[in-house]
Design a protein around this motif. Structure first.
Motif, PDB file in Angstrom:
ATOM      1  N   UNK A   1       0.862  -1.179   0.000  1.00 44.78           N
ATOM      2  CA  UNK A   1       0.000   0.000   0.000  1.00 44.78           C
ATOM      3  C   UNK A   1       0.899   1.229   0.000  1.00 44.78           C
ATOM      4  N   UNK A   2       0.587   2.184  -0.870  1.00 41.87           N
ATOM      5  CA  UNK A   2       1.352   3.428  -0.940  1.00 41.87           C
ATOM      6  C   UNK A   2       0.446   4.612  -0.671  1.00 41.87           C
ATOM      7  N   UNK A   3       0.913   5.526   0.173  1.00 43.39           N
ATOM      8  CA  UNK A   3       0.178   6.777   0.392  1.00 43.39           C
ATOM      9  C   UNK A   3       0.806   7.937  -0.374  1.00 43.39           C
ATOM     10  N   UNK A   4       1.717   7.611  -1.274  1.00 45.38           N
ATOM     11  CA  UNK A   4       2.394   8.626  -2.070  1.00 45.38           C
ATOM     12  C   UNK A   4       3.684   9.131  -1.452  1.00 45.38           C
ATOM     13  N   UNK A   5       3.852   8.928  -0.149  1.00 47.01           N
ATOM     14  CA  UNK A   5       5.063   9.349   0.555  1.00 47.01           C
ATOM     15  C   UNK A   5       5.832   8.171   1.133  1.00 47.01           C
ATOM     16  N   UNK A   6       5.080   7.101   1.442  1.00 44.19           N
ATOM     17  CA  UNK A   6       5.678   5.907   2.040  1.00 44.19           C
ATOM     18  C   UNK A   6       5.037   4.666   1.436  1.00 44.19           C
ATOM     19  N   UNK A   7       5.796   3.578   1.454  1.00 46.21           N
ATOM     20  CA  UNK A   7       5.295   2.297   0.974  1.00 46.21           C
ATOM     21  C   UNK A   7       5.136   1.361   2.172  1.00 46.21           C
ATOM     22  N   UNK A   8       3.933   0.802   2.336  1.00 49.47           N
ATOM     23  CA  UNK A   8       3.648  -0.124   3.424  1.00 49.47           C
ATOM     24  C   UNK A   8       3.642  -1.545   2.859  1.00 49.47           C
ATOM     25  N   UNK A   9       4.349  -2.428   3.540  1.00 48.74           N
ATOM     26  CA  UNK A   9       4.530  -3.806   3.092  1.00 48.74           C
ATOM     27  C   UNK A   9       4.173  -4.737   4.249  1.00 48.74           C
ATOM     28  N   UNK A  10       3.126  -5.548   4.075  1.00 49.12           N
ATOM     29  CA  UNK A  10       2.740  -6.503   5.110  1.00 49.12           C
ATOM     30  C   UNK A  10       2.930  -7.925   4.606  1.00 49.12           C
ATOM     31  N   UNK A  11       3.099  -8.860   5.555  1.00 52.98           N
ATOM     32  CA  UNK A  11       3.302 -10.253   5.199  1.00 52.98           C
ATOM     33  C   UNK A  11       2.953 -11.139   6.395  1.00 52.98           C
ATOM     34  N   UNK A  12       2.835 -12.429   6.120  1.00 50.57           N
ATOM     35  CA  UNK A  12       2.545 -13.412   7.165  1.00 50.57           C
ATOM     36  C   UNK A  12       3.703 -14.393   7.254  1.00 50.57           C
ATOM     37  N   UNK A  13       4.170 -14.631   8.480  1.00 49.91           N
ATOM     38  CA  UNK A  13       5.211 -15.614   8.747  1.00 49.91           C
ATOM     39  C   UNK A  13       4.610 -16.743   9.576  1.00 49.91           C
ATOM     40  N   UNK A  14       4.979 -17.965   9.242  1.00 47.48           N
ATOM     41  CA  UNK A  14       4.504 -19.117  10.008  1.00 47.48           C
ATOM     42  C   UNK A  14       5.653 -19.745  10.778  1.00 47.48           C
ATOM     43  N   UNK A  15       5.454 -19.899  12.085  1.00 44.79           N
ATOM     44  CA  UNK A  15       6.414 -20.575  12.946  1.00 44.79           C
ATOM     45  C   UNK A  15       5.673 -21.678  13.685  1.00 44.79           C
ATOM     46  N   UNK A  16       5.963 -22.919  13.288  1.00 47.62           N
ATOM     47  CA  UNK A  16       5.232 -24.070  13.818  1.00 47.62           C
ATOM     48  C   UNK A  16       3.742 -23.883  13.520  1.00 47.62           C
ATOM     49  N   UNK A  17       2.900 -23.809  14.530  1.00 49.51           N
ATOM     50  CA  UNK A  17       1.457 -23.666  14.323  1.00 49.51           C
ATOM     51  C   UNK A  17       0.986 -22.232  14.488  1.00 49.51           C
ATOM     52  N   UNK A  18       1.914 -21.303  14.599  1.00 49.85           N
ATOM     53  CA  UNK A  18       1.574 -19.903  14.850  1.00 49.85           C
ATOM     54  C   UNK A  18       1.750 -19.071  13.587  1.00 49.85           C
ATOM     55  N   UNK A  19       0.737 -18.259  13.258  1.00 48.27           N
ATOM     56  CA  UNK A  19       0.828 -17.281  12.172  1.00 48.27           C
ATOM     57  C   UNK A  19       1.114 -15.916  12.774  1.00 48.27           C
ATOM     58  N   UNK A  20       1.974 -15.147  12.096  1.00 53.06           N
ATOM     59  CA  UNK A  20       2.357 -13.828  12.586  1.00 53.06           C
ATOM     60  C   UNK A  20       2.177 -12.811  11.456  1.00 53.06           C
TER      61      UNK A  20
END
Length: 420
Positions: free
Chosen positions: A53-72
């Motif tokens: 997502x970009x607001x024109x000044x900054x770029x936002x980057x999200x993601x999901x990491x999996x560790x064992x049975x936990x999503x982050x």
């Protein structure tokens, strides 16, 4: 006879030239590497489901990491050519983590809104949309509050979100409250009962949800939604579903506080008795709107794009842009009132590749840039595309030989796209 033969030869040559002219030019795999810049990112080697997502000044980057049975769920902000410290939003063991139904992110006035999908029952498709709002006024995150208030054990997901006002957001999603049937029919069968619906609501800077309304009473069960902000207000594009199982792309628009009836874009007349899990994408530039989508109405995978010059009220004729039998998974950004850049996936020989092309509203197409090889497997997800200042940024999931996924990011100068 010799004259006739020469005439036939000339006609064949002219026809072949026309066919080559109509087909987008494919440049060599080496050419993009001269202008495509690899960009390191903060995600680790067991991450997936990127969203930009970009607001024109900054770029936002999200993601999901999996560790064992936990999503982050985590995100980072790219500002002044560097990534800021990673922020872990929330984690859980009871999420619905899916290749096609991935978290969204948006920012507005210092506030940052994200979502996850949390299981609500034992059924495969029983999960809720939970929101997380970082509030700039209290420098803290309001976590895991529910978007919808129907209380049904049904499917809710495929979220899109936009900034609204000075610190608020518009959110749209697919809502399966009617699919439960009202008789405790909460089983594992997808789409059983009533129809999937499209809904929209506003979330203010304090996390209060207002104007939760149904936008369409019958839509495709599991194709992504997409939203953009025009001069008139938000528009939402999605895959509709008629009683005859025609699943073409539709748009609804927010005009002076009211939602318009849905209107079909493209009229592909794609009849399919099931969800293709391949939604559309929309972006706006002032009063211009561009929409790209995938269809198999013509017996092979097509990627098409159409433009509007009146805030999405009407659209011009759709243009096909893929080079043959596309896989889809599209994203689009508007570069100007008349030009868009589109990213998608398609086969190229024995490989699956991510392609990028500039397209103008008059139907003019730029050269095809092959961004990367990828996999047609579901786990490769949906490539993402955003603009920040004078560059275009891309993110996509990479599947390792060991089955472990990671995320690649890259940038390209807008001038190189516009001049291609």
């Amino acid at each position: 006879m010799r004259s006739l033969a020469l005439s036939l030869l000339l006609l064949t040559f002219l026809y072949s030239c026309k066919q080559e002219k109509d087909k987008p030019e494919i440049i060599s795999d080496k050419s993009p590497q001269k202008i495509l810049k690899t960009l390191d990112n903060p995600s680790n080697s067991i991450s997936k489901l990127p969203r930009l997502f970009s607001n024109g000044k900054e770029l936002y980057f999200s993601w999901v990491t999996q560790k064992d049975s936990v999503d982050i769920l985590s995100y980072s902000i790219y500002s002044n050519n560097e990534w800021l410290d990673e922020t872990e939003v929330i984690s859980g063991e009871d999420w619905f983590t899916n290749w096609a139904d991935f978290p969204a992110i948006a920012a507005n006035g210092g506030n940052i809104l994200t979502n996850i999908l949390q299981k609500s029952d034992s059924g495969t498709y029983t999960y809720d949309v939970k929101l997380n709002l970082y509030r700039a006024d209290i420098h803290a995150t309001q976590k895991n509050f529910i978007l919808h208030d129907d209380g049904t054990k049904s499917e809710h997901g495929f979220v899109s979100m936009l900034p609204w006002g000075k610190d608020s957001f518009f959110v749209t999603w697919l809502d399966g409250r009617n699919t439960a049937g009202g008789h405790g029919d909460h089983n594992n069968k997808h789409g059983e009962g009533g129809a999937m619906t499209l809904r929209g609501a506003f979330v203010n800077g304090e996390g209060i949800i207002t104007d939760d309304l149904e936008l369409d009473a019958r839509v495709c069960d599991c194709c992504q939604t997409s939203a953009a902000l025009t001069e008139n207000g938000p528009v939402v594009v999605y895959r509709d579903r008629s009683m005859e199982e025609i699943r073409d792309i539709s748009i609804v628009r927010y005009i002076e506080g009211k939602w318009t009836p849905s209107k079909t874009i493209g009229n592909d007349n794609w009849k399919i008795a099931g969800c293709p899990v391949n939604g559309p994408t929309v972006d706006a530039f002032q009063d211009a709107v561009g929409v790209a989508w995938f269809t198999v109405a013509e017996d092979e995978g097509n990627v098409k794009v159409a433009f509007s010059q009146n805030n999405g009220e009407t659209f011009g004729e759709a243009v096909r842009i893929d080079t043959g039998n596309a896989t889809g998974r599209v994203d689009l950004v508007m570069l100007s009132k008349t030009t868009a850049a589109i990213i998608w996936m398609e086969p190229q020989g024995d490989d699956e590749v991510i392609q990028l092309m500039k397209v103008s509203s008059d139907g003019t197409k730029g050269n095809v840039l092959t961004i990367s090889k990828t996999s047609a497997e579901r786990a490769s997800g949906f490539p993402q595309l955003e603009i920040l200042e004078n560059k275009m940024y891309m993110a996509w999931t990479v599947l390792g030989a060991d089955g472990i996924s990671s995320i690649n990011t890259a940038s390209i100068e807008l001038a190189d796209v516009l001049n291609n």
